[in-house]
Design a protein around this motif. Structure first.
Motif, PDB file in Angstrom:
ATOM      1  N   GLY A 247      31.158  34.044  43.987  1.00  0.00           N
ATOM      2  CA  GLY A 247      31.688  32.768  44.496  1.00  0.00           C
ATOM      3  C   GLY A 247      31.496  31.621  43.517  1.00  0.00           C
ATOM      4  N   SER A 248      30.285  31.515  42.951  1.00  0.00           N
ATOM      5  CA  SER A 248      30.001  30.395  42.046  1.00  0.00           C
ATOM      6  C   SER A 248      30.706  30.589  40.701  1.00  0.00           C
ATOM      7  CB  SER A 248      28.492  30.253  41.837  1.00  0.00           C
ATOM      8  OG  SER A 248      27.985  31.448  41.257  1.00  0.00           O
ATOM      9  N   LEU A 249      30.989  31.851  40.342  1.00  0.00           N
ATOM     10  CA  LEU A 249      31.658  32.118  39.066  1.00  0.00           C
ATOM     11  C   LEU A 249      33.142  31.769  39.123  1.00  0.00           C
ATOM     12  CD1 LEU A 249      30.006  35.599  38.343  1.00  0.00           C
ATOM     13  CD2 LEU A 249      29.334  33.367  37.454  1.00  0.00           C
ATOM     14  N   VAL A 250      33.693  31.816  40.338  1.00  0.00           N
ATOM     15  CA  VAL A 250      35.123  31.546  40.516  1.00  0.00           C
ATOM     16  C   VAL A 250      35.358  30.054  40.774  1.00  0.00           C
ATOM     17  CG1 VAL A 250      37.049  31.986  42.095  1.00  0.00           C
ATOM     18  CG2 VAL A 250      35.644  33.887  41.305  1.00  0.00           C
ATOM     19  N   ALA A 251      34.349  29.388  41.348  1.00  0.00           N
ATOM     20  CA  ALA A 251      34.505  27.982  41.757  1.00  0.00           C
ATOM     21  C   ALA A 251      34.979  27.132  40.582  1.00  0.00           C
ATOM     22  CB  ALA A 251      33.174  27.449  42.284  1.00  0.00           C
ATOM     23  N   GLY A 252      35.978  26.282  40.846  1.00  0.00           N
ATOM     24  CA  GLY A 252      36.482  25.381  39.818  1.00  0.00           C
ATOM     25  C   GLY A 252      37.493  26.007  38.879  1.00  0.00           C
ATOM     26  N   ARG A 253      37.699  27.309  38.993  1.00  0.00           N
ATOM     27  CA  ARG A 253      38.631  27.977  38.067  1.00  0.00           C
ATOM     28  C   ARG A 253      39.927  28.393  38.757  1.00  0.00           C
ATOM     29  NH1 ARG A 253      35.360  32.816  35.910  1.00  0.00           N
ATOM     30  NH2 ARG A 253      37.077  33.052  34.446  1.00  0.00           N
ATOM     31  N   LEU A 254      40.013  28.187  40.057  1.00  0.00           N
ATOM     32  CA  LEU A 254      41.226  28.576  40.784  1.00  0.00           C
ATOM     33  C   LEU A 254      42.284  27.491  40.634  1.00  0.00           C
ATOM     34  CD1 LEU A 254      39.506  29.938  44.015  1.00  0.00           C
ATOM     35  CD2 LEU A 254      40.560  31.294  42.192  1.00  0.00           C
ATOM     36  N   GLY A 255      43.551  27.933  40.559  1.00  0.00           N
ATOM     37  CA  GLY A 255      44.641  26.977  40.400  1.00  0.00           C
ATOM     38  C   GLY A 255      45.597  27.018  41.576  1.00  0.00           C
ATOM     39  N   ASP A 256      46.853  26.627  41.317  1.00  0.00           N
ATOM     40  CA  ASP A 256      47.860  26.573  42.384  1.00  0.00           C
ATOM     41  C   ASP A 256      48.667  27.858  42.492  1.00  0.00           C
ATOM     42  OD1 ASP A 256      47.115  23.980  42.954  1.00  0.00           O
ATOM     43  OD2 ASP A 256      48.458  23.160  41.402  1.00  0.00           O
ATOM     44  N   ASP A 257      48.456  28.778  41.554  1.00  0.00           N
ATOM     45  CA  ASP A 257      49.237  30.013  41.526  1.00  0.00           C
ATOM     46  C   ASP A 257      48.435  31.120  42.228  1.00  0.00           C
ATOM     47  OD1 ASP A 257      50.361  32.456  40.887  1.00  0.00           O
ATOM     48  OD2 ASP A 257      50.991  31.823  38.882  1.00  0.00           O
ATOM     49  N   GLU A 258      48.955  31.541  43.365  1.00  0.00           N
ATOM     50  CA  GLU A 258      48.243  32.514  44.195  1.00  0.00           C
ATOM     51  C   GLU A 258      47.974  33.814  43.436  1.00  0.00           C
ATOM     52  OE1 GLU A 258      49.252  32.849  48.526  1.00  0.00           O
ATOM     53  OE2 GLU A 258      49.911  34.841  47.892  1.00  0.00           O
ATOM     54  N   ALA A 259      49.010  34.326  42.749  1.00  0.00           N
ATOM     55  CA  ALA A 259      48.843  35.602  42.036  1.00  0.00           C
ATOM     56  C   ALA A 259      47.813  35.477  40.915  1.00  0.00           C
ATOM     57  CB  ALA A 259      50.186  36.061  41.473  1.00  0.00           C
ATOM     58  N   ALA A 260      47.826  34.326  40.228  1.00  0.00           N
ATOM     59  CA  ALA A 260      46.847  34.118  39.154  1.00  0.00           C
ATOM     60  C   ALA A 260      45.438  34.034  39.733  1.00  0.00           C
ATOM     61  CB  ALA A 260      47.196  32.840  38.380  1.00  0.00           C
ATOM     62  N   ASN A 261      45.308  33.414  40.909  1.00  0.00           N
ATOM     63  CA  ASN A 261      43.990  33.335  41.548  1.00  0.00           C
ATOM     64  C   ASN A 261      43.468  34.724  41.891  1.00  0.00           C
ATOM     65  OD1 ASN A 261      44.017  30.587  41.355  1.00  0.00           O
ATOM     66  ND2 ASN A 261      44.639  30.225  43.484  1.00  0.00           N
ATOM     67  N   VAL A 262      44.350  35.562  42.449  1.00  0.00           N
ATOM     68  CA  VAL A 262      43.929  36.926  42.810  1.00  0.00           C
ATOM     69  C   VAL A 262      43.508  37.689  41.549  1.00  0.00           C
ATOM     70  CG1 VAL A 262      44.716  39.147  43.746  1.00  0.00           C
ATOM     71  CG2 VAL A 262      45.348  37.009  44.894  1.00  0.00           C
ATOM     72  N   ALA A 263      44.275  37.532  40.477  1.00  0.00           N
ATOM     73  CA  ALA A 263      43.938  38.235  39.225  1.00  0.00           C
ATOM     74  C   ALA A 263      42.578  37.772  38.702  1.00  0.00           C
ATOM     75  CB  ALA A 263      45.033  37.987  38.184  1.00  0.00           C
ATOM     76  N   LEU A 264      42.333  36.457  38.778  1.00  0.00           N
ATOM     77  CA  LEU A 264      41.038  35.923  38.314  1.00  0.00           C
ATOM     78  C   LEU A 264      39.893  36.475  39.166  1.00  0.00           C
ATOM     79  CD1 LEU A 264      39.276  33.836  36.704  1.00  0.00           C
ATOM     80  CD2 LEU A 264      39.728  32.238  38.583  1.00  0.00           C
ATOM     81  N   ILE A 265      40.098  36.486  40.482  1.00  0.00           N
ATOM     82  CA  ILE A 265      39.046  36.970  41.380  1.00  0.00           C
ATOM     83  C   ILE A 265      38.752  38.446  41.087  1.00  0.00           C
ATOM     84  CG2 ILE A 265      38.530  37.499  43.807  1.00  0.00           C
ATOM     85  CD1 ILE A 265      40.337  34.950  44.442  1.00  0.00           C
ATOM     86  N   ARG A 266      39.807  39.227  40.919  1.00  0.00           N
ATOM     87  CA  ARG A 266      39.602  40.662  40.660  1.00  0.00           C
ATOM     88  C   ARG A 266      38.893  40.880  39.321  1.00  0.00           C
ATOM     89  NH1 ARG A 266      45.385  42.860  43.175  1.00  0.00           N
ATOM     90  NH2 ARG A 266      44.589  43.007  45.318  1.00  0.00           N
ATOM     91  N   ARG A 267      39.281  40.108  38.325  1.00  0.00           N
ATOM     92  CA  ARG A 267      38.645  40.239  37.010  1.00  0.00           C
ATOM     93  C   ARG A 267      37.156  39.878  37.102  1.00  0.00           C
ATOM     94  NH1 ARG A 267      42.447  37.433  34.686  1.00  0.00           N
ATOM     95  NH2 ARG A 267      41.241  35.528  34.400  1.00  0.00           N
ATOM     96  N   THR A 268      36.863  38.835  37.859  1.00  0.00           N
ATOM     97  CA  THR A 268      35.466  38.388  37.985  1.00  0.00           C
ATOM     98  C   THR A 268      34.634  39.424  38.736  1.00  0.00           C
ATOM     99  OG1 THR A 268      36.368  36.145  38.086  1.00  0.00           O
ATOM    100  CG2 THR A 268      34.045  36.403  38.622  1.00  0.00           C
ATOM    101  N   VAL A 269      35.238  40.022  39.758  1.00  0.00           N
ATOM    102  CA  VAL A 269      34.534  41.074  40.500  1.00  0.00           C
ATOM    103  C   VAL A 269      34.266  42.269  39.585  1.00  0.00           C
ATOM    104  CG1 VAL A 269      34.786  42.798  42.351  1.00  0.00           C
ATOM    105  CG2 VAL A 269      35.357  40.404  42.790  1.00  0.00           C
ATOM    106  N   ALA A 270      35.268  42.668  38.809  1.00  0.00           N
ATOM    107  CA  ALA A 270      35.095  43.822  37.912  1.00  0.00           C
ATOM    108  C   ALA A 270      33.989  43.553  36.902  1.00  0.00           C
ATOM    109  CB  ALA A 270      36.410  44.127  37.200  1.00  0.00           C
TER     110      ALA A 270
END
Ligand SMILES: [Zn+2]
Length: 380
Positions: free
Chosen positions: A115-138
């Motif tokens: 959660g803290s690693l993703v905070a502040g890095r999410l944007g307005d693009d839903e697909a890009a947000n999902v990709a970022l979240i998945r990358r961070t989880v991996a």
């Protein structure tokens, strides 16, 4: 892509032991969508393994014809560690006998992890947000240093499942009709899944309190959405536990029919470019898991059921008798066990000797029950 059989050796916790963990991958590696199917996380529940045995040739055939529009990750025995736990000719598949922990509880809280690693890095693009979240989880998974074989197994499974659009975890009950556990936000979106598999009930809970595998990804996305208002964070993995009847219902006939139905669902979603065939009969709408009564016995006894699976009951109706096994009335007295709600009998217990507090039935009602809201909803 050819059919890939990936086998990893998990080192055992005791000297000289290692366990094969096998993952099968089918379909184009660059397909935009991914389907993760696994069975026997509770290692003594094999209807799902039988189903996947019958589904694999269908998937391979579709792949050979170039019909797969998703990549498939299939783990027919997701918990090989649990297969080895035999004691006095009894298979202990539900719990890790070393820790006593249920194999489908206490999965990692990924929101706490990333959660803290993703905070502040999410944007307005839903697909890009999902990709970022998945990358961070991996990346988080890859940084972990598992201490035990069970921890390593859990990380391998999460690594395989975390970026899938559909995550279906195949289980069974003791003696039961087909049903589904899933998140409330995913219904009625997954109603077609319920229809295709012939579910008699779909039970929803946002958080059943046990850290079940099927709640890991929904909890992550739900909490990320709440923690990042104004940023689009969808529930990007449609995750469900599919309960395929009871533990003894492991037959080719069921497996072949269940596989054909699941294949139909996948075709219906365009994940396989084949004709899904005639639409299945509609399944009942989802109900909150809080409306399902878990009936327990007040003392030890021998259970004599008065109702069959699927039978409709009314509140107060005796569904079983508990035959006394001790005390002055032993072997003669019968105490009725009554339904606490109107509904239908979803499951019973294969074992008829019931120590005090044993669950002997689930009754699916429609109204949340007192004592079933906001707490721990699972049976164990
Ligand atoms: Zn299970």
């Amino acid at each position: 892509m050819p059919f890939e059989r990936k086998t990893i050796l998990i080192p055992g916790d005791a000297p000289g032991l290692a366990t094969e963990f096998t993952c099968l991958r089918i379909g184009p590696a660059d397909a935009p969508r991914k389907v993760h199917l696994q069975a026997a996380l509770h290692a003594d529940e094999h209807p799902g393994t039988m189903l996947l045995h019958h589904l694999l040739p269908l998937l391979r055939g579709a792949d050979e014809q170039g019909l797969l529009r998703a990549r498939f990750s299939v783990l027919p025995l997701v918990n090989p560690l649990g297969l080895a736990n035999l004691s006095l000719r009894h298979h202990i598949g539900r719990y890790d006998p070393n820790s006593g922990i249920n194999f489908n509880r206490r999965w990692p809280d990924l929101f706490a992890a990333v959660g803290s690693l993703v905070a502040g890095r999410l944007g307005d693009d839903e697909a890009a947000n999902v990709a970022l979240i998945r990358r961070t989880v991996a990346e988080w998974i890859d940084r972990q240093q598992p201490r035990t074989a069970v921890e390593q197994l859990r990380l391998l499974v999460l690594r395989e499942a975390h970026d899938a659009d559909f995550v279906l975890d195949l289980h069974c009950d003791s003696d039961s009709l087909i049903h589904i556990f899933t998140s409330p936000e995913l219904m009625p979106g997954l109603q077609d899944l319920a229809d295709w598999i012939g579910a008699t009930a779909t039970l929803t809970a946002a958080d059943s309190g046990g850290g079940s595998f099927d709640e890991v990804l929904p909890l992550l996305y739900r909490r990320l959405a709440a923690a990042n208002p104004g940023r689009p964070v969808p529930l990007a993995s449609a995750t469900a536990t599919l309960e395929y009847r009871g533990q003894y219902d492991v037959f080719d006939s069921h497996g072949a029919d269940d596989a054909r139905r699941l294949f139909g669902f996948l075709c219906g979603r365009g994940l396989i470019a084949a004709d899904p065939g005639p639409k299945p009969a509609p399944a009942p709408a989802a109900t909150p898991f809080e409306a399902t009564e878990i009936v327990r016995v007040p003392g030890p006894g021998l259970v004599a059921y008065r109702v069959e699976l699927g039978e409709r009951v009314t509140q107060g109706q005796p569904i079983a008798d508990l035959i006394a096994l001790h005390g002055p009335d032993a072997f003669t007295a019968r105490t009725p066990i009554r339904a606490g709600t109107d509904g239908f009998v979803l499951s019973r217990s294969l074992a008829k000797y019931a120590p005090r507090g044993t669950m002997i039935a689930k009754i699916v009602g429609t109204e949340p029950l007192p004592g079933r809201t906001g707490g721990y909803l699972l049976e164990d």
